[in-house]
Structure formats: C-alpha cells, structure tokens
Design a protein around this motif. Sequence first.
Motif, mmCIF file in Angstrom:
data_model
loop_
_atom_site.group_PDB
_atom_site.id
_atom_site.type_symbol
_atom_site.label_atom_id
_atom_site.label_comp_id
_atom_site.label_asym_id
_atom_site.label_seq_id
_atom_site.Cartn_x
_atom_site.Cartn_y
_atom_site.Cartn_z
ATOM 1 N N MET A 127 32.704 -25.683 30.030
ATOM 2 C CA MET A 127 30.909 -24.977 30.120
ATOM 3 C C MET A 127 30.852 -24.487 31.926
ATOM 4 O O MET A 127 29.643 -24.091 31.953
ATOM 5 N N ALA A 131 28.637 -21.488 31.214
ATOM 6 C CA ALA A 131 27.177 -21.486 32.046
ATOM 7 C C ALA A 131 26.370 -19.809 32.424
ATOM 8 O O ALA A 131 25.517 -19.427 32.098
ATOM 9 N N PRO A 135 23.960 -18.951 29.338
ATOM 10 C CA PRO A 135 23.860 -20.775 29.762
ATOM 11 C C PRO A 135 22.553 -20.959 28.581
ATOM 12 O O PRO A 135 23.505 -22.610 28.267
ATOM 13 N N ALA A 138 25.790 -22.480 26.720
ATOM 14 C CA ALA A 138 26.476 -23.876 26.959
ATOM 15 C C ALA A 138 25.547 -25.225 27.068
ATOM 16 O O ALA A 138 26.274 -26.309 26.345
ATOM 17 N N GLU A 139 23.906 -24.864 26.986
ATOM 18 C CA GLU A 139 23.183 -25.804 26.979
ATOM 19 C C GLU A 139 23.535 -26.530 24.772
ATOM 20 O O GLU A 139 23.256 -27.881 25.090
ATOM 21 N N ILE A 193 24.885 -26.990 34.806
ATOM 22 C CA ILE A 193 24.632 -26.443 33.897
ATOM 23 C C ILE A 193 22.997 -25.884 34.012
ATOM 24 O O ILE A 193 22.517 -24.790 34.285
ATOM 25 N N SER A 197 20.894 -22.219 34.919
ATOM 26 C CA SER A 197 19.736 -22.126 33.421
ATOM 27 C C SER A 197 18.360 -22.645 34.393
ATOM 28 O O SER A 197 17.449 -21.722 33.175
#
Length: 480
Positions: A127, A131, A135, A138-139, A193, A197
Amino acid sequence: MDSGYVNFIALHDKFILKPGEEINIRYFRGWQDQQEDVQELIKQVNQLKDEPLQPYVDADVKLFSQVPVINFENEDEKLVYIGAFNLVRGCMLPPTDSARHNFYVFSRQPLWGWGHGHQVLHESLSMLAYAYLDPLSAEGSQRVYIDQQRKDGLIAYRHGPRGLQDYPHYSKELGRDMSTTSAPFFSWENWEIYKVSRDKAFLKDAYQSGSEYVKWLEENRDTDHDGLLEWGPYGIIENVRDWYNVVFQVSKERHLDVDKEDISDELEDLDLSLMVVKEMKSLAKMADALGDAKGIKKWTEKAENLSGLINKYMWDDSTGFYYHVDKKNHSFKFLTRDLKHKEIIGLLALWAEVAPKERAERLVKHLINPDEFWRKYGIPTLSADDQFYSPYVDYCCKWNGPVWLLWDYLIIDGLNHYGYKKIADELADKMTLAVVTQLKKNHNYWESYSPDNDIMNSPSNYIWDSIMARVLIDKYGKSK
C-alpha cells in the motif's frame, strides 16, 4: 475437461498477413468453481466479445494521472514503474461478505490457495506504493483491519471476507492458546498512506486503531515484562520468515513439527522490537498531525525507552551488528546455539531509526561489503559470509539468502533517513536489475529473488513486488 490437472492451455490459430498489415486478437480467460454453472461463465465471455476497449483505456489514463511523473533514466525503469502499479491494482478485489471495503489477494495466480487467503500486514506494505495510484482504495484496504480489529486491540494474522483469522496456537509458557498476529507494520503503513492522501478522517481512525494494537502487542508479546518483545508461539508464520531461517529454525532441513522447529517465542526478538519502535514513532507523528500533545509525548517516550533497551542488549560491539538475544539472560546464546548471525533484520535498525550515528556507520559498512550484503541483485536476507547462506530461489519462503524486495525497501528507507542517499539509490538500481532481468526472461514478478543468479522458482506475480513503484518514487525524490 471435468477431471485431471492442467498445467497450461495453448490457443492455436493461423493468420496470413500481407507486408505492413496488422490484425488485432482478443482472447478471454475465466475462472470458476466446478460446482458453478459453466453457461454463466460463457455468457459473461460472450458479452465481452464486442465490448469496446476505449472506455477501459480512458479509465486507466485517468487512474494513472495521479501517480508522480518521473523522468526515468531508461525505458526499463518506466516499464517496472507502470508494471508495479498494475500488479497491485490487479490484486485488488471489491467489498464482499465481511470485508466492507476493497481488499487484496497476494496474487491472481488461481492455483495458489495460500495466496487467496486474505490480507496480512506485511503484504500490506504494498500500500506504500499503491497509495500513489489510488489513495482511497489503499485506505479502504487498511480499513478492513480497522473494521475487523478485535475489541482487545488484536489485529490478527489475516483479515478479509471471512473476517478475523487469528490461528490460535498453544503457548507452553502460558499454558493456553494465544492468537497469532502478523509483523506489525500497521501504523507506519497508515502514516505513509496519509502523507499521500492527507485524509484526516482516515488518520483519526487509524491512530485510534493503531494505539489499541500496540497496547495489545505490549500486553501479549512481552510475556516476561522486560520491555523487549518476542514473537508468539506460532511465530513461524507471525514473524514472516517462515522457512529456512538460520536463527529460528532448529533443524537444518526443517524436518520437525512446528512446535519443536521454531524457537522465536523463546528469544527477545530484534525484528519485532524494531517494528514496534517504528509503530510508536508513527503514532507520535499521527498524534502531532492530529494536535494530540499528550499522544506525542506518550509515544515518543515509549519509542525512546524501547530503543534504549534494543541498544543496550541487542547490539554487539565486537561485530558491529544487532542480533536477537536469549529471553532468559539476554545473551547472544540460546542453549548452545550462537545467535550472532548477520541477518537483514539487523539492518532494520536504520529503518526504525534506532541506531546512533556511529553504529549506523558500522551497519552501512556491513551493508556495502560485497562479501556480506552488497550482492548483484540486492540485499540478501542473510550475509553471504555466513555458513548457512544460500542464494538459490528453488521454492517458496527461503530466508537464508534470497532477496525480498519489501525488506530491501525498508533498508532504502533507513539509508535515506541517515543521509546515505547515494547508497540507497544504488540499492534501488540493484533491485530494479533483479526485476528487469526476470521480466525480460519470463515476464514474471516473483515472491523473492536470488541475490546472485537469475534462476527462479517461487510464487509468481506477488502483490508486494509493487513496492518497486515506491522504490523508484523515492529514488527520484517524488515522495510526499
């Protein structure tokens, strides 16, 4: 066929082309359980026959518009960069069953059952690259852990559509079963991450979850209450290094059962202790971003205390390296076994920023020694001057020599922290060479790579090789 085993299927056709003429070929591949209706699969294939491809091209162009634009030194790097992002994207699956957010499988290879068994924190290091492509996705993958975290704070070995899977294993010391967790990279992943983001809502939830997880680790992975940490009774999978490990593995050929083979729960484990330091430091950074002054103080002090114990007990000045120590007396011996084997985890003191400057210099000397760690295709898991060193990747999960790209990235990250940018970039070039060599030879990313040769036989197209995108982002200074 409705029985038997198929290694491959060959599609054969003939086309006659005039000079300069070209033809487009479209083929379809589908998987399903034998119990499912084959007509449904055929129906889906038929729908794709006339499907226009341009909307998918447009969607990919839009998706890739988010990644850092890099002026690569050569075309090979660019192809590795794009391929790494495509690798992780192809392993992501939509929410289903107990997974309320998208999750991943290790590989889309359909015959590798273990690789379809849900998310694990060390695979989630991918990740860190993903990201930059998506993103939010990935979250979402990290939120699978947050959603399924047990009330006592445990993040288990695996999480996904079937929920929490903690593989309880009997602890002789405690006289009861203990849950199995994974190598704790959780809060560091979440912090990395967030740096991409900038999603404060995600950071707030991740900070709460990560705080509870570290509390669980302190309560359940320090059974002798001395501040240093040890892996659980099922450490052979928990510590990631689950096959042919010179320290944790009792027999040379791993012929004993799991309980007799693995001694990682009988040591104070350097790798786990360093990982928890990094978790604490990441939580301190999260607290700072969230304006939590008490949290900054709490996690900073905890990280400093654990770092102090690591430097006091796990550093051997005569060899200039960090090692595991015996749980009972903190010596570099376990019974008659010498624990002073230079493994890659000793270099993780750079990644966790635990090593004082002078010790970091000594670690780097080991790192760039071609007779130890500085090999053709990257940093091996065990120093080449160790009698147990083996550079051969002839099956899965070897930790006495092969290169694991994720762990090599941790070394790059550590080198950059200490100002060794040139060496970090040279390591990135070695890793890129390993990947490019294999892509040109057989078109596969591999679970692990040989540090010395180009012969491979391990699980293919493994999600965590997507870390190569992050390796190149860091090399060219594009990290946020």
